[in-house]
Design a protein around this motif. Structure first.
Motif, mmCIF file in Angstrom:
data_model
loop_
_atom_site.group_PDB
_atom_site.id
_atom_site.type_symbol
_atom_site.label_atom_id
_atom_site.label_comp_id
_atom_site.label_asym_id
_atom_site.label_seq_id
_atom_site.Cartn_x
_atom_site.Cartn_y
_atom_site.Cartn_z
ATOM 1 N N GLY A 122 0.821 -1.206 0.000
ATOM 2 C CA GLY A 122 0.000 0.000 0.000
ATOM 3 C C GLY A 122 0.853 1.254 0.000
ATOM 4 N N LEU A 123 0.401 2.270 -0.721
ATOM 5 C CA LEU A 123 1.115 3.542 -0.824
ATOM 6 C C LEU A 123 0.168 4.660 -0.411
ATOM 7 N N LEU A 124 0.550 5.415 0.618
ATOM 8 C CA LEU A 124 -0.276 6.517 1.115
ATOM 9 C C LEU A 124 0.529 7.807 1.052
ATOM 10 N N PRO A 125 0.416 8.562 -0.049
ATOM 11 C CA PRO A 125 1.244 9.760 -0.224
ATOM 12 C C PRO A 125 0.735 11.002 0.492
ATOM 13 N N GLY A 126 -0.383 10.901 1.224
ATOM 14 C CA GLY A 126 -0.890 12.047 1.963
ATOM 15 C C GLY A 126 -2.207 12.554 1.402
ATOM 16 N N ILE A 181 1.294 15.057 -1.751
ATOM 17 C CA ILE A 181 1.114 14.087 -2.837
ATOM 18 C C ILE A 181 2.133 14.332 -3.945
ATOM 19 N N LYS A 182 2.338 15.587 -4.279
ATOM 20 C CA LYS A 182 3.283 15.920 -5.345
ATOM 21 C C LYS A 182 4.694 15.469 -4.999
ATOM 22 N N ARG A 183 5.052 15.589 -3.722
ATOM 23 C CA ARG A 183 6.414 15.235 -3.318
ATOM 24 C C ARG A 183 6.597 13.728 -3.132
ATOM 25 N N LEU A 184 5.538 13.011 -2.733
ATOM 26 C CA LEU A 184 5.713 11.611 -2.357
ATOM 27 C C LEU A 184 5.166 10.597 -3.356
ATOM 28 N N ALA A 185 4.122 10.926 -4.106
ATOM 29 C CA ALA A 185 3.539 9.930 -5.031
ATOM 30 C C ALA A 185 4.574 9.385 -6.019
ATOM 31 N N PRO A 186 5.378 10.235 -6.674
ATOM 32 C CA PRO A 186 6.381 9.687 -7.590
ATOM 33 C C PRO A 186 7.440 8.840 -6.885
ATOM 34 N N VAL A 187 7.817 9.246 -5.691
ATOM 35 C CA VAL A 187 8.831 8.498 -4.933
ATOM 36 C C VAL A 187 8.299 7.115 -4.560
ATOM 37 N N PHE A 188 7.068 7.074 -4.083
ATOM 38 C CA PHE A 188 6.473 5.787 -3.703
ATOM 39 C C PHE A 188 6.319 4.881 -4.924
ATOM 40 N N LEU A 245 -3.651 1.203 14.087
ATOM 41 C CA LEU A 245 -4.898 0.687 14.648
ATOM 42 C C LEU A 245 -5.452 -0.473 13.817
ATOM 43 N N LEU A 246 -5.118 -0.485 12.537
ATOM 44 C CA LEU A 246 -5.505 -1.602 11.674
ATOM 45 C C LEU A 246 -4.529 -2.772 11.789
ATOM 46 N N GLY A 247 -3.370 -2.515 12.418
ATOM 47 C CA GLY A 247 -2.370 -3.565 12.571
ATOM 48 C C GLY A 247 -1.565 -3.834 11.317
ATOM 49 N N VAL A 248 -1.426 -2.824 10.436
ATOM 50 C CA VAL A 248 -0.707 -3.025 9.175
ATOM 51 C C VAL A 248 0.712 -2.458 9.296
ATOM 52 N N PRO A 249 1.753 -3.272 9.139
ATOM 53 C CA PRO A 249 3.129 -2.786 9.211
ATOM 54 C C PRO A 249 3.407 -1.718 8.167
ATOM 55 N N MET A 250 4.390 -0.862 8.451
ATOM 56 C CA MET A 250 4.637 0.276 7.564
ATOM 57 C C MET A 250 6.042 0.826 7.731
ATOM 58 N N ALA A 251 6.423 1.661 6.767
ATOM 59 C CA ALA A 251 7.540 2.594 6.888
ATOM 60 C C ALA A 251 6.960 3.979 6.623
ATOM 61 N N VAL A 252 7.546 4.992 7.243
ATOM 62 C CA VAL A 252 7.006 6.353 7.174
ATOM 63 C C VAL A 252 7.985 7.259 6.444
ATOM 64 N N ALA A 253 7.455 8.032 5.514
ATOM 65 C CA ALA A 253 8.276 8.982 4.764
ATOM 66 C C ALA A 253 7.675 10.373 4.871
ATOM 67 N N TYR A 254 8.535 11.371 4.798
ATOM 68 C CA TYR A 254 8.032 12.745 4.811
ATOM 69 C C TYR A 254 9.001 13.647 4.075
ATOM 70 N N LYS A 255 8.450 14.416 3.133
ATOM 71 C CA LYS A 255 9.221 15.422 2.411
ATOM 72 C C LYS A 255 8.479 16.749 2.523
ATOM 73 N N MET A 256 9.127 17.741 3.108
ATOM 74 C CA MET A 256 8.521 19.048 3.295
ATOM 75 C C MET A 256 9.121 20.064 2.335
ATOM 76 N N PHE A 257 8.359 21.117 2.070
ATOM 77 C CA PHE A 257 8.865 22.295 1.386
ATOM 78 C C PHE A 257 10.095 22.762 2.165
ATOM 79 N N TRP A 258 11.231 23.044 1.486
ATOM 80 C CA TRP A 258 12.501 23.165 2.215
ATOM 81 C C TRP A 258 12.513 24.255 3.287
ATOM 82 N N PRO A 259 11.866 25.441 3.101
ATOM 83 C CA PRO A 259 11.867 26.391 4.229
ATOM 84 C C PRO A 259 11.120 25.844 5.443
ATOM 85 N N THR A 260 10.044 25.084 5.185
ATOM 86 C CA THR A 260 9.307 24.464 6.277
ATOM 87 C C THR A 260 10.187 23.476 7.021
ATOM 88 N N ALA A 261 10.939 22.686 6.285
ATOM 89 C CA ALA A 261 11.829 21.709 6.912
ATOM 90 C C ALA A 261 12.884 22.400 7.770
#
Length: 385
Positions: A195-199, A205-212, A283-299
């Motif tokens: 499963g892919l959840l880009p936000g 979505i713009k930052r993570l969908a292509p990466v996923f 809460l669903l019990g589904v294993p995952m890895a977490v990714a996050y890419k922010m707009f660089w000034p925000t980061a």
């Protein structure tokens, strides 16, 4: 105790992002069930709109996050603030309820405070993670806060806040976890469900969908029967997201609009944007890895103000790195694919993570959170009268 007529039971509810809209909708249903004479005026989103007597604006669809991005919405916010001010002064609602979305809602709370309108915060912002000074302001401006993690009441008490934990409202929305095992005989040729959840926000979505998507393609080289599902909001434009991915989509890749979490519950592993989705997965019990890419000034700013060790709610609650976090330049297709393949190569790791995730569910209370919060608000207002 005075008797009030329906027009005297005006309550203003303000939410400003997708998850807040969902939680506010649950609370509105509970308030109406407890007292059908209540009149709800609201700013929020598509889930709230059909439940309200007077719905002003779908702010959730315009929601932003971070530190820089909300500045672009200032003209809209000013217009809505002016309308709220006029409403408070002419309608004098019996209560204000705000849901998350601190950047906008703290201004609404200020207006209510100066007009002596009782204010309640449902799903309080995570001020314990950054800018803890805001807790003192929340204590001043709210009559009661309904927090969503068991450690929060003690935190807010230090700043004089009246915070109660009635359970996490996600439990009102999510089904019970599926019975699932990872007894896989041939891991390489197994039909893994990724499963892919880009936000939920456009920038995420713009930052993570292509990466996923590229991570999925790398996984295919080692696990050729893997099926990938990219989970989208009901009103998401699949064509636009496909354009963001920028190449013809693989036949084993699918977009999914999963209203009841049924499909997500069936996933073997998830790549998820940091946020509410990570707690849903737990809460669903589904294993995952977490990714996050922010707009660089925000980061850059986030690195200065965030005071917690982890970015994912799962790791914060577990107080350990239960799931892998890949942030900014570390969130690459290669790294995400490597994390996924390590899990598929050793299904016992998936089983162990699932077990630990489900222990978190037990710590977050029982369903019926919105009903309990609605009753507390109505009881508190009766005492006021």
């Amino acid at each position: 105790m005075s008797t009030v007529t329906p027009i005297d039971k005006n309550i203003l509810i303000v939410a400003g992002d997708v998850s807040g809209d969902i939680h506010a909708a649950g609370l509105i249903r509970a308030l109406k069930a407890a007292d059908p004479q209540i009149h709800i005026t609201a700013i929020g989103g598509k889930n709230m709109q059909p439940l309200c007597d007077d719905f002003w604006y779908d702010l959730a669809s315009k929601g932003t996050n971070g530190f820089i991005e909300p500045l672009k919405k200032m003209p809209l916010w000013i217009s809505l603030v002016n309308r709220i001010r006029e409403y408070m002064e002419t309608k004098n609602p019996i209560a204000l309820i705000v849901v998350d979305f601190y950047g906008f809602n703290h201004q609404v709370l200020e207006m209510a405070f100066h007009r002596h309108i009782p204010a309640y915060y449902y799903v309080t912002p995570q001020v314990w993670a950054s800018r803890q000074y805001r807790a003192k302001k929340l204590a001043k401006l709210t009559r009661k806060m309904f927090v969503i993690y068991p450690f929060e009441p003690a935190f807010h008490q230090k700043f004089g806040g009246n915070a109660v934990f009635l359970g996490n409202p996600l439990l009102d929305l999510l089904p019970a976890p599926l019975e699932k095992t990872y007894d896989v005989k041939d891991a390489k040729n197994h039909a893994w469900q990724l499963g892919l959840l880009p936000g939920s926000r456009g920038g995420e979505i713009k930052r993570l969908a292509p990466v996923f998507y590229q991570a999925f393609k790398k996984v295919l080289k080692e696990f050729p029967n893997t099926q990938a599902s990219m989970f989208l909001l009901p009103d998401a434009d699949e064509t636009k997201i496909a354009e963001m991915i920028g190449e013809p989509l693989h036949k084993q890749f699918h977009f999914v609009k999963d209203k009841n979490y049924e499909k997500r519950s069936q996933m073997d592993f998830l790549l998820a944007c940091s946020g509410t989705a990570t707690l849903e997965n737990a809460l669903l019990g589904v294993p995952m890895a977490v990714a996050y890419k922010m707009f660089w000034p925000t980061a850059l700013i986030a690195g200065l103000v965030i005071k917690v060790r982890y970015i994912s709610l799962v790791n914060l609650l577990a107080d350990k790195p239960l799931v892998r976090e890949l942030i900014q330049h570390h969130a690459t297709p290669t790294a995400l694919a490597a994390e996924t393949m390590a899990m598929f190569q050793n299904p016992r790791l998936l089983a162990d993570m699932r077990k630990q995730l489900l222990t978190l569910r037990a710590e977050l209370g029982e369903p019926g959170v919105a009903q309990r919060a609605a009753q507390e608000i109505l009881n508190d207002l009766q005492q006021k009268n």
